[in-house]
Write a protein that holds these residues in place. Sequence first.
Motif, PDB file in Angstrom:
ATOM      1  N   ILE A  40     -16.373 -17.194  -4.672  1.00 26.72           N
ATOM      2  CA  ILE A  40     -16.307 -17.487  -6.184  1.00 26.72           C
ATOM      3  C   ILE A  40     -17.333 -18.170  -6.631  1.00 26.72           C
ATOM      4  O   ILE A  40     -17.415 -19.432  -6.215  1.00 26.72           O
ATOM      5  CB  ILE A  40     -15.053 -17.917  -6.607  1.00 26.72           C
ATOM      6  N   GLN A  41     -18.148 -18.242  -7.664  1.00 28.18           N
ATOM      7  CA  GLN A  41     -19.151 -19.003  -8.021  1.00 28.18           C
ATOM      8  C   GLN A  41     -18.746 -19.741  -9.194  1.00 28.18           C
ATOM      9  O   GLN A  41     -18.755 -19.009 -10.106  1.00 28.18           O
ATOM     10  CB  GLN A  41     -20.723 -18.374  -8.292  1.00 28.18           C
ATOM     11  N   ILE A  42     -18.482 -21.208  -9.127  1.00 28.33           N
ATOM     12  CA  ILE A  42     -17.842 -21.976 -10.326  1.00 28.33           C
ATOM     13  C   ILE A  42     -19.289 -22.737 -10.889  1.00 28.33           C
ATOM     14  O   ILE A  42     -20.019 -23.353 -10.272  1.00 28.33           O
ATOM     15  CB  ILE A  42     -17.011 -22.672 -10.072  1.00 28.33           C
ATOM     16  N   GLY A  43     -19.321 -22.247 -12.484  1.00 27.66           N
ATOM     17  CA  GLY A  43     -20.466 -23.193 -12.946  1.00 27.66           C
ATOM     18  C   GLY A  43     -20.300 -23.214 -14.594  1.00 27.66           C
ATOM     19  O   GLY A  43     -18.949 -22.645 -14.921  1.00 27.66           O
ATOM     20  N   LYS A  44     -21.326 -23.589 -15.203  1.00 28.77           N
ATOM     21  CA  LYS A  44     -21.204 -23.499 -16.814  1.00 28.77           C
ATOM     22  C   LYS A  44     -21.253 -22.017 -17.210  1.00 28.77           C
ATOM     23  O   LYS A  44     -21.915 -21.264 -16.845  1.00 28.77           O
ATOM     24  CB  LYS A  44     -22.358 -24.563 -17.337  1.00 28.77           C
ATOM     25  N   CYS A  45     -20.164 -21.772 -18.280  1.00 28.35           N
ATOM     26  CA  CYS A  45     -20.330 -20.922 -19.221  1.00 28.35           C
ATOM     27  C   CYS A  45     -19.946 -21.215 -20.489  1.00 28.35           C
ATOM     28  O   CYS A  45     -18.886 -21.497 -21.128  1.00 28.35           O
ATOM     29  CB  CYS A  45     -19.074 -19.781 -18.789  1.00 28.35           C
ATOM     30  N   GLY A  46     -21.191 -21.461 -21.040  1.00 27.21           N
ATOM     31  CA  GLY A  46     -20.933 -22.006 -22.466  1.00 27.21           C
ATOM     32  C   GLY A  46     -20.524 -23.661 -22.439  1.00 27.21           C
ATOM     33  O   GLY A  46     -21.178 -24.268 -21.614  1.00 27.21           O
ATOM     34  N   LYS A  47     -19.410 -23.849 -23.248  1.00 24.25           N
ATOM     35  CA  LYS A  47     -19.182 -25.340 -23.118  1.00 24.25           C
ATOM     36  C   LYS A  47     -17.970 -25.561 -22.189  1.00 24.25           C
ATOM     37  O   LYS A  47     -17.584 -26.809 -21.927  1.00 24.25           O
ATOM     38  CB  LYS A  47     -18.560 -25.644 -24.759  1.00 24.25           C
ATOM     39  N   VAL A  86     -13.432 -14.569 -12.883  1.00 24.52           N
ATOM     40  CA  VAL A  86     -11.999 -14.503 -12.450  1.00 24.52           C
ATOM     41  C   VAL A  86     -11.414 -15.840 -12.875  1.00 24.52           C
ATOM     42  O   VAL A  86     -10.174 -16.009 -13.058  1.00 24.52           O
ATOM     43  CB  VAL A  86     -11.885 -14.231 -11.156  1.00 24.52           C
ATOM     44  N   LEU A  87     -12.122 -17.012 -13.178  1.00 22.33           N
ATOM     45  CA  LEU A  87     -11.730 -18.140 -13.889  1.00 22.33           C
ATOM     46  C   LEU A  87     -12.575 -18.059 -15.061  1.00 22.33           C
ATOM     47  O   LEU A  87     -13.769 -18.207 -15.056  1.00 22.33           O
ATOM     48  CB  LEU A  87     -12.213 -19.220 -12.931  1.00 22.33           C
ATOM     49  N   THR A  88     -11.725 -18.428 -16.197  1.00 21.40           N
ATOM     50  CA  THR A  88     -12.445 -18.431 -17.451  1.00 21.40           C
ATOM     51  C   THR A  88     -11.820 -19.867 -18.447  1.00 21.40           C
ATOM     52  O   THR A  88     -10.675 -20.322 -18.168  1.00 21.40           O
ATOM     53  CB  THR A  88     -12.191 -17.341 -18.419  1.00 21.40           C
ATOM     54  N   GLY A  89     -12.730 -20.299 -19.173  1.00 24.24           N
ATOM     55  CA  GLY A  89     -12.365 -21.482 -19.978  1.00 24.24           C
ATOM     56  C   GLY A  89     -11.999 -22.699 -19.569  1.00 24.24           C
ATOM     57  O   GLY A  89     -10.923 -23.335 -20.186  1.00 24.24           O
ATOM     58  N   PHE A  90     -12.100 -23.118 -18.349  1.00 23.77           N
ATOM     59  CA  PHE A  90     -12.180 -24.235 -17.743  1.00 23.77           C
ATOM     60  C   PHE A  90     -12.789 -25.302 -18.331  1.00 23.77           C
ATOM     61  O   PHE A  90     -13.726 -25.447 -18.666  1.00 23.77           O
ATOM     62  CB  PHE A  90     -12.118 -24.221 -16.250  1.00 23.77           C
ATOM     63  N   SER A  91     -11.746 -26.292 -18.668  1.00 25.62           N
ATOM     64  CA  SER A  91     -12.124 -27.797 -19.404  1.00 25.62           C
ATOM     65  C   SER A  91     -11.515 -29.033 -18.573  1.00 25.62           C
ATOM     66  O   SER A  91     -10.308 -28.625 -18.074  1.00 25.62           O
ATOM     67  CB  SER A  91     -11.997 -27.770 -20.912  1.00 25.62           C
ATOM     68  N   GLU A  92     -12.386 -30.013 -18.628  1.00 17.56           N
ATOM     69  CA  GLU A  92     -11.736 -31.256 -17.756  1.00 17.56           C
ATOM     70  C   GLU A  92     -10.638 -31.660 -18.645  1.00 17.56           C
ATOM     71  O   GLU A  92     -10.845 -31.884 -19.905  1.00 17.56           O
ATOM     72  CB  GLU A  92     -12.895 -32.259 -17.656  1.00 17.56           C
ATOM     73  N   GLU A  93      -9.596 -32.089 -17.706  1.00 22.66           N
ATOM     74  CA  GLU A  93      -8.149 -32.625 -18.690  1.00 22.66           C
ATOM     75  C   GLU A  93      -7.932 -34.025 -17.513  1.00 22.66           C
ATOM     76  O   GLU A  93      -7.493 -33.603 -16.481  1.00 22.66           O
ATOM     77  CB  GLU A  93      -7.299 -31.841 -18.782  1.00 22.66           C
ATOM     78  N   SER A  94      -8.118 -35.065 -17.779  1.00 20.16           N
ATOM     79  CA  SER A  94      -7.850 -36.441 -16.982  1.00 20.16           C
ATOM     80  C   SER A  94      -8.553 -35.857 -15.462  1.00 20.16           C
ATOM     81  O   SER A  94      -9.446 -35.865 -15.450  1.00 20.16           O
ATOM     82  CB  SER A  94      -6.377 -36.358 -17.011  1.00 20.16           C
TER      83      SER A  94
END
Length: 141
Positions: A40-47, A86-94
């Motif tokens: 799985i390649q994780i990277g920026k998708c928009g914001k 397969v991973l979507t909409g991830f944002s940093e929280e703490s």
Amino acid sequence: MKRLPLKPLAAIAVLASAAPLLAAQPIEGRWVTAEKDAVIQIGKCGKSLCGKIARFLVAPPQGLDQRDVNNKEPRLRNRKLLGMPVLTGFSEESDLWRGEIYDPKSGKTYRSVVRRKDANRLEVKGCIGPFCQTQVWTRAR
């Protein structure tokens, strides 16, 4: 101008240096799933961040051209798994990342929490209500 006593300044310096410890460690990169069947390649998708199937390590039942046949949405069942998020909409929280994870084997989407365990391990949780399942993904070489 009145000078602050040294003790409050020291306390401010300690708090300022501790703040980065609360930030989530980056999760971008290439990760091998717990089942060792895909990268799985994780990277920026928009914001936000997303993770796409970059490579199969084990060919799916219908081969490398496998479609999303288990999706609940009939209109999405013809899309290719390779390159699909397969991973979507991830944002940093703490100190972690929150978003959703899609399981193409079941066709279901779950709430997800992702956290870096160390430089080479990623903890990935998928949750339904209060129940979560945790996997550890390893950095792809």
